[in-house]
Design an enzyme around this catalytic site. Structure first.
Site, PDB file in Angstrom:
ATOM      1  N   LYS A 107       0.881  -1.167   0.000  1.00  0.00           N
ATOM      2  CA  LYS A 107       0.000   0.000   0.000  1.00  0.00           C
ATOM      3  C   LYS A 107       0.918   1.216   0.000  1.00  0.00           C
ATOM      4  O   LYS A 107       1.620   1.470   0.975  1.00  0.00           O
ATOM      5  CB  LYS A 107      -0.920   0.013   1.224  1.00  0.00           C
ATOM      6  CG  LYS A 107      -1.862   1.211   1.209  1.00  0.00           C
ATOM      7  CD  LYS A 107      -2.626   1.378   2.504  1.00  0.00           C
ATOM      8  CE  LYS A 107      -3.447   2.659   2.442  1.00  0.00           C
ATOM      9  NZ  LYS A 107      -3.975   3.029   3.785  1.00  0.00           N
ATOM     10  N   GLY A 152      -7.945   9.440   9.899  1.00  0.00           N
ATOM     11  CA  GLY A 152      -8.256   9.478  11.317  1.00  0.00           C
ATOM     12  C   GLY A 152      -9.251  10.523  11.761  1.00  0.00           C
ATOM     13  O   GLY A 152      -9.497  10.671  12.959  1.00  0.00           O
ATOM     14  N   ALA A 158      -9.630   5.928   4.487  1.00  0.00           N
ATOM     15  CA  ALA A 158      -9.412   7.090   5.351  1.00  0.00           C
ATOM     16  C   ALA A 158     -10.669   7.924   5.573  1.00  0.00           C
ATOM     17  O   ALA A 158     -11.390   8.254   4.639  1.00  0.00           O
ATOM     18  CB  ALA A 158      -8.312   7.989   4.821  1.00  0.00           C
ATOM     19  N   THR A 191      -9.034   3.691  12.303  1.00  0.00           N
ATOM     20  CA  THR A 191      -9.249   4.489  13.509  1.00  0.00           C
ATOM     21  C   THR A 191     -10.601   4.218  14.161  1.00  0.00           C
ATOM     22  O   THR A 191     -10.689   4.122  15.396  1.00  0.00           O
ATOM     23  CB  THR A 191      -9.114   5.984  13.176  1.00  0.00           C
ATOM     24  OG1 THR A 191      -7.819   6.229  12.646  1.00  0.00           O
ATOM     25  CG2 THR A 191      -9.319   6.841  14.415  1.00  0.00           C
TER      26      THR A 191
END
Length: 257
Positions: free
Chosen positions: A99, A160, A186, A209
């Site tokens: 990644k 996050g 994300a 997260t």
């Protein structure tokens, strides 16, 4: 209905990818991963200690027979750094999948499009299966597809932040134009965010997260897994078109005559 996810020739059993950062400990991380049903699990290379013999090393907790461990180059600020990290990981026995993450800005962690494209070109030529993390930029996504990346991973919002699909309209264009899987990555902070991405036609989502920060990581992972499956099923079935005015579900015309 056949609905296989194939990335770089490999059939992937789950459309839910899980990150491994921020968990309180390996036990909490593994409980979330197992509950998620994920096959692809990302690990930041900067967190690994390949020479460590004892102690809680994240890589020791993951069974490579059960999971495809996807090393990520988080922390790299340039293409050169990312390429070196990928090569070191492979030399240490990690899969030749990566990644690709390059974000020189420490405040917003936004990916650098120029360095990402440069690194992708190098790594693809050297035989890596490259999954680049990118801004939701349809032009960049096509360029990365053209150089041979296995997927594109546009961000929904900064890493996050849990803000959900802030880049929704651009991701729609990426999905429309892409011939490779689109992994929304994300910013997905709630299962409903993941469901919405899948309803749009995304092939997969990646979440970290929202699981790690939950008081019950395993329970949250299950909730996301259900949402991903529901969103995918809704996409395959076709959502009803939105209208601008009311449309009675049980017309009264005949009854009133």
């Amino acid at each position: 209905m056949s609905d296989k996810l194939v990335i770089a020739g490999r059939e992937i059993r789950s459309r839910f990818f899980v990150g491994t950062g921020k968990f309180q400990n390996n036990a909490a991380m593994m409980s979330a991963i197992e509950a998620s049903g994920a096959e692809i699990v990302t690990v930041a290379l900067r967190r690994l200690d390949f020479e460590r013999e004892k102690g809680e090393n994240i890589i020791d907790a993951l069974d490579p027979e059960k999971y495809l461990i996807l090393p990520n180059t988080s922390g790299a600020a340039t293409a050169e750094e990312a390429v070196v990290m990928a090569k070191l990981a492979h030399a240490a026995g990690m899969p030749k999948w990566v990644k690709l993450e390059i974000h020189p800005d420490p405040r917003y962690l936004l990916p650098d499009p120029i360095e990402t494209l440069k690194a992708a070109e190098i790594l693809v030529k050297e035989g890596f299966t490259v999954l680049p993390y990118i801004n939701a930029d349809p032009v960049l996504a096509k360029r990365l597809e053209e150089v041979g990346c296995a997927t594109v991973m546009p961000l929904a919002a900064p890493i996050g932040c849990n803000q959900g699909l802030q880049t929704k309209e651009m991701i729609k264009i990426i999905i429309e134009q892409s011939n490779i899987p689109v992994v929304v990555d994300a910013g997905l902070g709630a299962p409903s965010h993941a469901c919405e991405a899948m309803e749009m036609g995304a092939d997969c989502v990646l979440v970290n997260t929202a699981l790690a920060a939950s008081s019950d990581p395993a329970g949250m992972a299950r909730a996301f897994s259900i949402a991903v499956e529901a969103g995918r099923q809704a996409y395959l079935c076709g959502l009803a078109k939105r209208g601008t005015q009311a449309s009675a579900s049980s017309p009264l015309t005949s009854f009133l005559k």
